[in-house]
Design a protein around this motif. Structure first.
Motif, PDB file in Angstrom:
ATOM      1  N   UNK A  81      61.312  80.670 -32.773  1.00 61.05           N
ATOM      2  CA  UNK A  81      62.508  80.327 -33.148  1.00 61.05           C
ATOM      3  C   UNK A  81      62.308  78.542 -33.246  1.00 61.05           C
ATOM      4  N   UNK A  82      64.010  78.028 -32.720  1.00 64.70           N
ATOM      5  CA  UNK A  82      63.120  76.692 -33.378  1.00 64.70           C
ATOM      6  C   UNK A  82      64.450  76.156 -31.537  1.00 64.70           C
ATOM      7  N   UNK A  83      63.916  74.448 -31.307  1.00 68.20           N
ATOM      8  CA  UNK A  83      64.726  74.046 -30.325  1.00 68.20           C
ATOM      9  C   UNK A  83      65.992  74.223 -29.913  1.00 68.20           C
ATOM     10  N   UNK A  84      67.345  74.992 -31.239  1.00 71.39           N
ATOM     11  CA  UNK A  84      68.170  75.129 -31.616  1.00 71.39           C
ATOM     12  C   UNK A  84      68.484  75.998 -31.807  1.00 71.39           C
ATOM     13  N   UNK A 129      65.581  84.096 -20.005  1.00 71.87           N
ATOM     14  CA  UNK A 129      64.466  84.209 -18.503  1.00 71.87           C
ATOM     15  C   UNK A 129      63.398  84.094 -19.655  1.00 71.87           C
ATOM     16  N   UNK A 130      62.974  82.593 -19.118  1.00 69.68           N
ATOM     17  CA  UNK A 130      61.350  82.352 -20.061  1.00 69.68           C
ATOM     18  C   UNK A 130      60.634  83.722 -19.825  1.00 69.68           C
ATOM     19  N   UNK A 131      59.894  84.337 -20.809  1.00 69.62           N
ATOM     20  CA  UNK A 131      58.463  85.440 -21.339  1.00 69.62           C
ATOM     21  C   UNK A 131      57.214  84.962 -21.551  1.00 69.62           C
ATOM     22  N   UNK A 132      56.372  85.841 -20.997  1.00 73.32           N
ATOM     23  CA  UNK A 132      55.079  85.002 -21.574  1.00 73.32           C
ATOM     24  C   UNK A 132      54.818  84.462 -23.384  1.00 73.32           C
ATOM     25  N   UNK A 133      55.913  85.185 -23.570  1.00 76.07           N
ATOM     26  CA  UNK A 133      56.181  84.829 -25.079  1.00 76.07           C
ATOM     27  C   UNK A 133      56.739  84.126 -25.830  1.00 76.07           C
ATOM     28  N   UNK A 134      58.940  83.690 -25.126  1.00 78.33           N
ATOM     29  CA  UNK A 134      59.548  83.921 -25.570  1.00 78.33           C
ATOM     30  C   UNK A 134      61.052  83.591 -24.756  1.00 78.33           C
ATOM     31  N   UNK A 175      72.178  92.068 -32.168  1.00 75.20           N
ATOM     32  CA  UNK A 175      71.325  90.512 -32.533  1.00 75.20           C
ATOM     33  C   UNK A 175      71.982  89.592 -31.966  1.00 75.20           C
ATOM     34  N   UNK A 176      71.959  89.407 -30.208  1.00 76.50           N
ATOM     35  CA  UNK A 176      72.263  88.100 -29.689  1.00 76.50           C
ATOM     36  C   UNK A 176      72.037  86.657 -30.263  1.00 76.50           C
ATOM     37  N   UNK A 177      72.206  85.655 -30.678  1.00 74.06           N
ATOM     38  CA  UNK A 177      71.568  84.580 -30.881  1.00 74.06           C
ATOM     39  C   UNK A 177      72.335  83.294 -29.706  1.00 74.06           C
ATOM     40  N   UNK A 178      71.572  82.071 -29.544  1.00 75.28           N
ATOM     41  CA  UNK A 178      72.428  81.486 -29.275  1.00 75.28           C
ATOM     42  C   UNK A 178      71.746  79.945 -30.265  1.00 75.28           C
ATOM     43  N   UNK A 179      72.568  78.825 -30.116  1.00 72.03           N
ATOM     44  CA  UNK A 179      72.877  77.350 -30.742  1.00 72.03           C
ATOM     45  C   UNK A 179      72.760  76.253 -29.523  1.00 72.03           C
ATOM     46  N   UNK A 180      72.389  75.625 -30.031  1.00 69.19           N
ATOM     47  CA  UNK A 180      72.324  74.360 -28.627  1.00 69.19           C
ATOM     48  C   UNK A 180      71.989  73.382 -29.793  1.00 69.19           C
ATOM     49  N   UNK A 226      56.326  74.210 -26.708  1.00 68.72           N
ATOM     50  CA  UNK A 226      57.353  75.333 -27.609  1.00 68.72           C
ATOM     51  C   UNK A 226      58.888  75.394 -27.737  1.00 68.72           C
ATOM     52  N   UNK A 227      59.222  75.999 -28.849  1.00 69.96           N
ATOM     53  CA  UNK A 227      60.455  76.030 -28.532  1.00 69.96           C
ATOM     54  C   UNK A 227      61.447  76.181 -27.574  1.00 69.96           C
ATOM     55  N   UNK A 228      61.051  77.586 -27.087  1.00 65.36           N
ATOM     56  CA  UNK A 228      61.157  78.496 -25.836  1.00 65.36           C
ATOM     57  C   UNK A 228      61.521  77.233 -24.451  1.00 65.36           C
ATOM     58  N   UNK A 229      60.299  76.592 -24.449  1.00 62.45           N
ATOM     59  CA  UNK A 229      60.740  75.607 -23.459  1.00 62.45           C
ATOM     60  C   UNK A 229      61.594  74.323 -24.002  1.00 62.45           C
ATOM     61  N   UNK A 230      61.641  74.120 -24.987  1.00 64.54           N
ATOM     62  CA  UNK A 230      62.692  73.002 -25.198  1.00 64.54           C
ATOM     63  C   UNK A 230      64.209  73.544 -25.546  1.00 64.54           C
ATOM     64  N   UNK A 231      64.018  74.788 -26.003  1.00 64.61           N
ATOM     65  CA  UNK A 231      65.450  75.740 -26.115  1.00 64.61           C
ATOM     66  C   UNK A 231      66.059  75.308 -23.921  1.00 64.61           C
ATOM     67  N   UNK A 232      65.811  76.405 -23.446  1.00 61.18           N
ATOM     68  CA  UNK A 232      66.015  75.938 -22.194  1.00 61.18           C
ATOM     69  C   UNK A 232      66.285  74.544 -21.756  1.00 61.18           C
TER      70      UNK A 232
END
Length: 205
Positions: A130-133, A97-102, A159-164, A27-33
């Motif tokens: 979201x996306x991987x980035x 932190x990884x949650x059940x949905x994101x 609203x906070x955001x992180x980009x990678x 998922x995008x969440x997993x890819x981001x982490x």
């Protein structure tokens, strides 16, 4: 007998193909982490790229050395802790932190003696994939209540955001509907010396 064995082999092959196809893609969440975890143990310098509107009071970030340190990586598929150092202020740590949905972002704020600040562990969960980035975190109800108790009414719409961008940049962002925008961009191409441990940690940097 031979035909039976061939039929069984075909069924097994079909079963293997089905089970492989049923495995969900990252998922995008997993890819981001995972992208962030690639930087575990390293620190990077940052610079402010947006800070509007201009503050009428002294800004705690302006003119200070800004350093992020990806260091809390005991289980990077579940949680990563990233202290954000502002000059000699080592009070801030981002907790992803990884949650059940994101993903969930919390801000762990400490005093120099390690005790928690009155306003700490605020943040929010991702509302969309979201996306991987890029991942965005609208403020959650618990944080809104905390902000209101502390008289920080401007923060209830955060609203906070992180980009990678892998091997290039990491961005931390805070925005509000009223036009408030704060962004710090970190250069991932050049690691810097590791900072001190964040306040509240017994470990070295």
């Amino acid at each position: 007998m031979k035909k039976t064995l061939i039929a069984c082999a075909a069924l097994l092959a079909a079963g293997c193909a089905t089970s492989t196809a049923d495995v969900p893609a990252s998922t995008p969440a997993d890819a981001f982490l995972a992208s962030l975890a690639d930087h575990c143990g390293k620190a990077y310098a940052g610079r402010i790229t947006a800070n509007q509107p201009a503050s009428t009071t002294p800004d705690p970030f302006e003119g200070k050395a800004l350093v992020m340190h990806v260091r809390g990586c005991d289980d990077p598929t579940r949680e990563i802790r990233v202290p954000f150092h502002v000059g000699d202020d080592h009070s801030r740590t981002w907790v992803l932190t990884r949650t059940g949905s994101g993903l969930r972002l919390k801000h762990d704020h400490r005093h120099e003696d390690g005790s928690p600040d009155a306003v700490t562990m605020y943040g929010g969960d991702t509302a969309v994939a979201g996306t991987a980035q890029r991942q965005a975190f609208p403020v959650d109800a618990e944080s809104i209540a905390m902000f209101r108790r502390g008289g920080l009414t401007a923060s209830v719409t955060n609203t906070w955001a992180m980009e990678l961008v892998p091997a290039e940049t990491f961005v931390y962002e805070l925005s509000r509907p009223n036009g408030r925008l704060f962004r710090v961009e970190f250069d991932l191409t050049t690691p810097v010396a590791l900072p001190l441990a964040p306040w509240g940690s017994s470990e070295d940097g």
